[in-house]
Design a protein around this motif. Structure first.
Motif, mmCIF file in Angstrom:
data_model
loop_
_atom_site.group_PDB
_atom_site.id
_atom_site.type_symbol
_atom_site.label_atom_id
_atom_site.label_comp_id
_atom_site.label_asym_id
_atom_site.label_seq_id
_atom_site.Cartn_x
_atom_site.Cartn_y
_atom_site.Cartn_z
ATOM 1 N N TYR A 1 1.216 -1.579 -0.093
ATOM 2 C CA TYR A 1 -0.081 0.007 0.032
ATOM 3 C C TYR A 1 0.612 1.300 0.035
ATOM 4 N N MET A 2 1.874 0.873 0.978
ATOM 5 C CA MET A 2 2.787 1.731 0.241
ATOM 6 C C MET A 2 2.869 2.545 -0.743
ATOM 7 N N GLN A 3 3.216 1.636 -1.836
ATOM 8 C CA GLN A 3 4.281 1.723 -2.717
ATOM 9 C C GLN A 3 3.521 2.373 -4.531
ATOM 10 N N ILE A 4 1.907 2.143 -3.338
ATOM 11 C CA ILE A 4 0.645 2.771 -4.358
ATOM 12 C C ILE A 4 0.550 4.078 -5.153
ATOM 13 N N ASP A 5 0.933 4.953 -6.269
ATOM 14 C CA ASP A 5 0.708 6.044 -6.153
ATOM 15 C C ASP A 5 -0.629 6.716 -5.685
ATOM 16 N N LYS A 6 -0.284 7.928 -5.027
ATOM 17 C CA LYS A 6 -1.027 8.857 -4.698
ATOM 18 C C LYS A 6 -1.961 9.282 -5.786
ATOM 19 N N GLU A 7 -3.542 8.884 -5.429
ATOM 20 C CA GLU A 7 -5.168 9.635 -6.467
ATOM 21 C C GLU A 7 -4.466 11.269 -6.347
ATOM 22 N N LEU A 8 -5.324 11.932 -7.561
ATOM 23 C CA LEU A 8 -4.882 13.007 -7.460
ATOM 24 C C LEU A 8 -6.413 14.021 -6.493
ATOM 25 N N LEU A 9 -5.718 14.708 -6.649
ATOM 26 C CA LEU A 9 -7.265 16.067 -5.599
ATOM 27 C C LEU A 9 -8.568 15.582 -5.498
ATOM 28 N N SER A 10 -10.049 15.290 -5.410
ATOM 29 C CA SER A 10 -11.019 15.114 -5.356
ATOM 30 C C SER A 10 -11.808 16.671 -5.540
ATOM 31 N N ARG A 11 -10.684 17.543 -4.982
ATOM 32 C CA ARG A 11 -11.782 18.770 -5.127
ATOM 33 C C ARG A 11 -10.389 19.335 -5.508
ATOM 34 N N ILE A 12 -10.786 20.042 -6.374
ATOM 35 C CA ILE A 12 -9.722 21.175 -7.733
ATOM 36 C C ILE A 12 -10.661 22.835 -7.278
ATOM 37 N N PRO A 13 -9.678 23.084 -6.652
ATOM 38 C CA PRO A 13 -10.351 25.228 -6.102
ATOM 39 C C PRO A 13 -10.377 25.589 -7.300
ATOM 40 N N GLU A 14 -9.734 25.693 -8.288
ATOM 41 C CA GLU A 14 -10.066 26.207 -9.481
ATOM 42 C C GLU A 14 -11.974 26.230 -10.072
ATOM 43 N N ASN A 15 -11.948 24.962 -9.947
ATOM 44 C CA ASN A 15 -13.048 24.024 -10.202
ATOM 45 C C ASN A 15 -14.672 24.421 -8.942
ATOM 46 N N ALA A 16 -13.972 24.636 -7.376
ATOM 47 C CA ALA A 16 -15.219 24.565 -6.645
ATOM 48 C C ALA A 16 -16.477 25.855 -7.302
ATOM 49 N N PRO A 17 -17.398 25.252 -6.523
ATOM 50 C CA PRO A 17 -19.025 26.289 -7.155
ATOM 51 C C PRO A 17 -18.605 27.451 -5.750
ATOM 52 N N ALA A 18 -19.655 28.724 -5.591
ATOM 53 C CA ALA A 18 -19.397 29.454 -4.840
ATOM 54 C C ALA A 18 -20.060 29.177 -3.683
ATOM 55 N N ILE A 19 -19.855 29.739 -2.584
ATOM 56 C CA ILE A 19 -19.974 29.751 -1.272
ATOM 57 C C ILE A 19 -21.579 29.607 -1.262
ATOM 58 N N SER A 20 -22.088 30.620 -1.971
ATOM 59 C CA SER A 20 -23.639 30.574 -2.077
ATOM 60 C C SER A 20 -24.397 29.753 -2.499
ATOM 61 N N TRP A 21 -23.473 28.707 -3.714
ATOM 62 C CA TRP A 21 -23.701 27.645 -4.538
ATOM 63 C C TRP A 21 -25.099 26.600 -3.894
ATOM 64 N N PRO A 22 -26.443 26.142 -4.432
ATOM 65 C CA PRO A 22 -26.576 26.429 -5.318
ATOM 66 C C PRO A 22 -27.472 27.805 -4.711
ATOM 67 N N HIS A 23 -28.298 28.490 -6.003
ATOM 68 C CA HIS A 23 -28.547 30.411 -5.893
ATOM 69 C C HIS A 23 -30.365 30.284 -5.691
ATOM 70 N N ALA A 24 -30.682 29.003 -6.032
ATOM 71 C CA ALA A 24 -31.597 29.291 -6.401
ATOM 72 C C ALA A 24 -32.465 27.589 -6.346
ATOM 73 N N GLY A 25 -31.716 26.575 -5.899
ATOM 74 C CA GLY A 25 -32.646 25.483 -5.543
ATOM 75 C C GLY A 25 -32.801 24.790 -6.162
ATOM 76 N N GLU A 26 -31.808 25.039 -8.170
ATOM 77 C CA GLU A 26 -32.694 23.697 -8.667
ATOM 78 C C GLU A 26 -30.964 23.884 -9.526
ATOM 79 N N ILE A 27 -30.843 22.897 -9.993
ATOM 80 C CA ILE A 27 -29.767 22.419 -11.332
ATOM 81 C C ILE A 27 -30.022 22.002 -12.290
ATOM 82 N N VAL A 28 -29.080 22.993 -13.247
ATOM 83 C CA VAL A 28 -29.174 22.865 -15.129
ATOM 84 C C VAL A 28 -28.088 22.387 -15.812
ATOM 85 N N VAL A 29 -28.517 21.040 -16.264
ATOM 86 C CA VAL A 29 -27.104 20.281 -16.626
ATOM 87 C C VAL A 29 -27.611 20.772 -18.326
#
Length: 87
Positions: free
Chosen positions: A54-82
């Motif tokens: 397990y010590m020799q396994i490569d580390k995984e990438l970060l699951s949270r990328i700060p540049e792609n993080a949503p705004a703190i107030s997200w979601p604004h209207a309580g809906e999700i648009v895809v």
């Protein structure tokens, strides 16, 4: 061992027969203890092997990328648009 003692009753006395039987039972107990300790040691070494792998396994990438993080107030209207979803 009891069978051997009974078959050799002509040349073995009762004290020696009892001592032999006692040592036989103790020997069996010690053999079981040695096997038990061997198994425990094998399990512990296997655990060390897994930790080393397990010590020799490569580390995984970060699951949270700060540049792609949503705004703190997200979601604004309580809906999700895809839009433009490709799976």
């Amino acid at each position: 061992m009891g069978v051997v003692i009974v078959m050799s009753i002509s040349w073995i006395d009762a004290g020696m027969a009892g001592l032999s039987l006692s040592y036989t039972l103790t020997f069996t107990h010690h053999i079981l203890w040695v096997v038990h300790m061997y198994v425990i040691n094998k399990i512990n070494l296997n655990a060390i092997k897994h930790v080393r792998e397990y010590m020799q396994i490569d580390k995984e990438l970060l699951s949270r990328i700060p540049e792609n993080a949503p705004a703190i107030s997200w979601p604004h209207a309580g809906e999700i648009v895809v839009e433009d979803l490709v799976i």
